[in-house]
Design a protein around this motif. Structure first.
Motif, PDB file in Angstrom:
ATOM      1  N   UNK A  31       0.833  -1.201   0.000  1.00 25.90           N
ATOM      2  CA  UNK A  31       0.000   0.000   0.000  1.00 25.90           C
ATOM      3  C   UNK A  31       0.872   1.257   0.000  1.00 25.90           C
ATOM      4  N   UNK A  32       1.881   1.259   0.851  1.00 28.79           N
ATOM      5  CA  UNK A  32       2.780   2.411   0.897  1.00 28.79           C
ATOM      6  C   UNK A  32       3.534   2.561  -0.416  1.00 28.79           C
ATOM      7  N   UNK A  33       4.017   1.433  -0.953  1.00 25.90           N
ATOM      8  CA  UNK A  33       4.779   1.470  -2.203  1.00 25.90           C
ATOM      9  C   UNK A  33       3.988   2.141  -3.311  1.00 25.90           C
ATOM     10  N   UNK A  34       2.735   1.729  -3.489  1.00 28.82           N
ATOM     11  CA  UNK A  34       1.935   2.261  -4.589  1.00 28.82           C
ATOM     12  C   UNK A  34       1.413   3.667  -4.305  1.00 28.82           C
ATOM     13  N   UNK A  35       1.182   3.985  -3.039  1.00 29.70           N
ATOM     14  CA  UNK A  35       0.776   5.354  -2.710  1.00 29.70           C
ATOM     15  C   UNK A  35       1.882   6.349  -3.041  1.00 29.70           C
ATOM     16  N   UNK A  36       3.121   5.977  -2.736  1.00 28.54           N
ATOM     17  CA  UNK A  36       4.241   6.859  -3.024  1.00 28.54           C
ATOM     18  C   UNK A  36       4.591   6.835  -4.515  1.00 28.54           C
ATOM     19  N   UNK A  56       7.848  -8.984 -14.452  1.00 25.88           N
ATOM     20  CA  UNK A  56       8.725  -7.981 -13.848  1.00 25.88           C
ATOM     21  C   UNK A  56       8.030  -7.319 -12.667  1.00 25.88           C
ATOM     22  N   UNK A  57       6.759  -6.939 -12.868  1.00 28.52           N
ATOM     23  CA  UNK A  57       5.999  -6.274 -11.804  1.00 28.52           C
ATOM     24  C   UNK A  57       5.786  -7.216 -10.623  1.00 28.52           C
ATOM     25  N   UNK A  58       5.578  -8.501 -10.915  1.00 26.10           N
ATOM     26  CA  UNK A  58       5.418  -9.484  -9.837  1.00 26.10           C
ATOM     27  C   UNK A  58       6.707  -9.588  -9.013  1.00 26.10           C
ATOM     28  N   UNK A  59       7.855  -9.546  -9.688  1.00 25.11           N
ATOM     29  CA  UNK A  59       9.140  -9.591  -8.979  1.00 25.11           C
ATOM     30  C   UNK A  59       9.289  -8.368  -8.080  1.00 25.11           C
ATOM     31  N   UNK A  60       8.867  -7.215  -8.566  1.00 29.21           N
ATOM     32  CA  UNK A  60       8.922  -5.990  -7.766  1.00 29.21           C
ATOM     33  C   UNK A  60       8.010  -6.119  -6.552  1.00 29.21           C
ATOM     34  N   UNK A  61       6.790  -6.609  -6.766  1.00 31.40           N
ATOM     35  CA  UNK A  61       5.838  -6.768  -5.659  1.00 31.40           C
ATOM     36  C   UNK A  61       6.376  -7.710  -4.594  1.00 31.40           C
ATOM     37  N   UNK A  62       6.996  -8.803  -5.018  1.00 35.83           N
ATOM     38  CA  UNK A  62       7.539  -9.759  -4.054  1.00 35.83           C
ATOM     39  C   UNK A  62       8.669  -9.129  -3.255  1.00 35.83           C
ATOM     40  N   UNK A  63       9.488  -8.302  -3.921  1.00 34.39           N
ATOM     41  CA  UNK A  63      10.568  -7.612  -3.218  1.00 34.39           C
ATOM     42  C   UNK A  63      10.000  -6.638  -2.190  1.00 34.39           C
ATOM     43  N   UNK A  64       8.938  -5.936  -2.553  1.00 35.81           N
ATOM     44  CA  UNK A  64       8.300  -4.991  -1.630  1.00 35.81           C
ATOM     45  C   UNK A  64       7.704  -5.736  -0.440  1.00 35.81           C
ATOM     46  N   UNK A  65       7.048  -6.850  -0.697  1.00 35.38           N
ATOM     47  CA  UNK A  65       6.412  -7.617   0.368  1.00 35.38           C
ATOM     48  C   UNK A  65       7.424  -8.149   1.375  1.00 35.38           C
ATOM     49  N   UNK A  66       8.587  -8.565   0.886  1.00 35.74           N
ATOM     50  CA  UNK A  66       9.583  -9.167   1.774  1.00 35.74           C
ATOM     51  C   UNK A  66      10.134  -8.148   2.750  1.00 35.74           C
ATOM     52  N   UNK A  67      10.533  -6.997   2.241  1.00 35.44           N
ATOM     53  CA  UNK A  67      11.058  -5.922   3.094  1.00 35.44           C
ATOM     54  C   UNK A  67      11.852  -4.981   2.220  1.00 35.44           C
ATOM     55  N   UNK A  68      12.121  -3.809   2.743  1.00 34.76           N
ATOM     56  CA  UNK A  68      12.923  -2.849   2.007  1.00 34.76           C
ATOM     57  C   UNK A  68      13.425  -1.772   2.955  1.00 34.76           C
ATOM     58  N   UNK A  69      14.559  -1.178   2.607  1.00 29.27           N
ATOM     59  CA  UNK A  69      15.034   0.007   3.304  1.00 29.27           C
ATOM     60  C   UNK A  69      14.439   1.216   2.597  1.00 29.27           C
ATOM     61  N   UNK A  70      14.562   2.377   3.204  1.00 31.87           N
ATOM     62  CA  UNK A  70      13.999   3.576   2.594  1.00 31.87           C
ATOM     63  C   UNK A  70      14.604   3.831   1.217  1.00 31.87           C
ATOM     64  N   UNK A  71      15.915   3.693   1.101  1.00 27.21           N
ATOM     65  CA  UNK A  71      16.560   3.958  -0.185  1.00 27.21           C
ATOM     66  C   UNK A  71      16.130   2.935  -1.234  1.00 27.21           C
ATOM     67  N   UNK A  72      15.964   1.686  -0.826  1.00 28.16           N
ATOM     68  CA  UNK A  72      15.566   0.664  -1.795  1.00 28.16           C
ATOM     69  C   UNK A  72      14.126   0.830  -2.245  1.00 28.16           C
ATOM     70  N   UNK A  73      13.304   1.469  -1.416  1.00 23.02           N
ATOM     71  CA  UNK A  73      11.945   1.761  -1.846  1.00 23.02           C
ATOM     72  C   UNK A  73      11.986   2.677  -3.067  1.00 23.02           C
ATOM     73  N   UNK A  74      12.856   3.675  -3.034  1.00 24.03           N
ATOM     74  CA  UNK A  74      13.009   4.574  -4.182  1.00 24.03           C
ATOM     75  C   UNK A  74      13.523   3.819  -5.401  1.00 24.03           C
ATOM     76  N   UNK A  75      14.469   2.921  -5.188  1.00 24.40           N
ATOM     77  CA  UNK A  75      15.017   2.160  -6.306  1.00 24.40           C
ATOM     78  C   UNK A  75      13.963   1.234  -6.910  1.00 24.40           C
TER      79      UNK A  75
END
Length: 211
Positions: A48-53, A77-96
């Motif tokens: 939710x945060x990923x797509x809101x931002x 590709x989008x599924x791979x991104x979603x799985x990465x977001x679901x697992x966890x991320x740092x603030x900088x990696x959210x931007x990436x």
């Protein structure tokens, strides 16, 4: 059972965990509901945060002609991104990861989708130092390179290990750049430069294309 009906390893694992928790006398069912409820809630909140931002970064809907692209490749590709977001991320990696998503919407970006998925998986494993070294090489003038730091220099072990990680991932090249003399290690006379593969990684993951 058809291929589509078979459970993935992830789904099988979830069933095993669920069955194990439910088998605990008296409180098993409550524990299972609590575990999976909290787990899914955290993943949902991340997405939710990923797509809101992300929507704030998309100035306007990308003009994609879906009749001319490989939809399944783009979806993977989008599924791979979603799985990465679901697992966890740092603030900088959210931007990436935002960069990866936006760059996936550009014309032809769904091509070489397996490479793009590999880039995303590598991004999630990288340290800030790994990323800093890659961006430094990307912005460097032609002919510039990194070399090992001497063992007595600050943070030498972390720096040198990062170069080797990037090399093993195919993101940097290495070549002999100096004479091997007594007391000098191979690393000190090895030049590490950005590979074409690494350049593609930076462009896809670390650089956002203009809308």
């Amino acid at each position: 059972m058809s291929t589509e009906d078979k459970l993935s390893l992830k789904e099988q694992g979830a069933l095993v965990i669920d069955a194990g928790l439910c088998a605990i006398p008296v409180v098993g069912g409550s524990l299972s509901a609590l575990y999976f409820g909290a787990k899914q809630e955290k993943r949902f909140k991340r997405l939710e945060r990923f797509y809101n931002e992300l929507k704030d970064k998309l100035q306007e809907p990308s003009a994609i002609d879906f009749d001319k692209i490989d939809r399944s490749a783009l979806a993977s590709i989008i599924e791979e991104i979603n799985e990465a977001v679901e697992l966890d991320f740092t603030e900088s990696k959210l931007d990436y990861l935002h960069n990866c998503f936006i760059n996936s919407l550009s014309e032809g970006a769904e091509q070489e989708h397996e490479k793009k998925k590999y880039f995303i998986s590598q991004l999630m494993k990288m340290s800030e130092l790994d990323i800093s070294l890659l961006t430094g090489l990307y912005k460097a003038d032609s002919g510039e390179c990194y070399k090992y730091l001497k063992s007595d220099e600050p943070d030498a072990s972390d720096f040198n290990a990062a170069l080797e990680r990037l090399k093993s991932g195919g993101l940097v090249n290495s070549s002999l750049h100096g004479a091997l003399t007594p007391g000098i290690s191979w690393g000190e006379i090895t030049a590490f430069t950005l590979s074409d593969f690494g350049r593609d990684f930076v462009v896809f993951c670390l650089e956002q294309r203009s809308q």
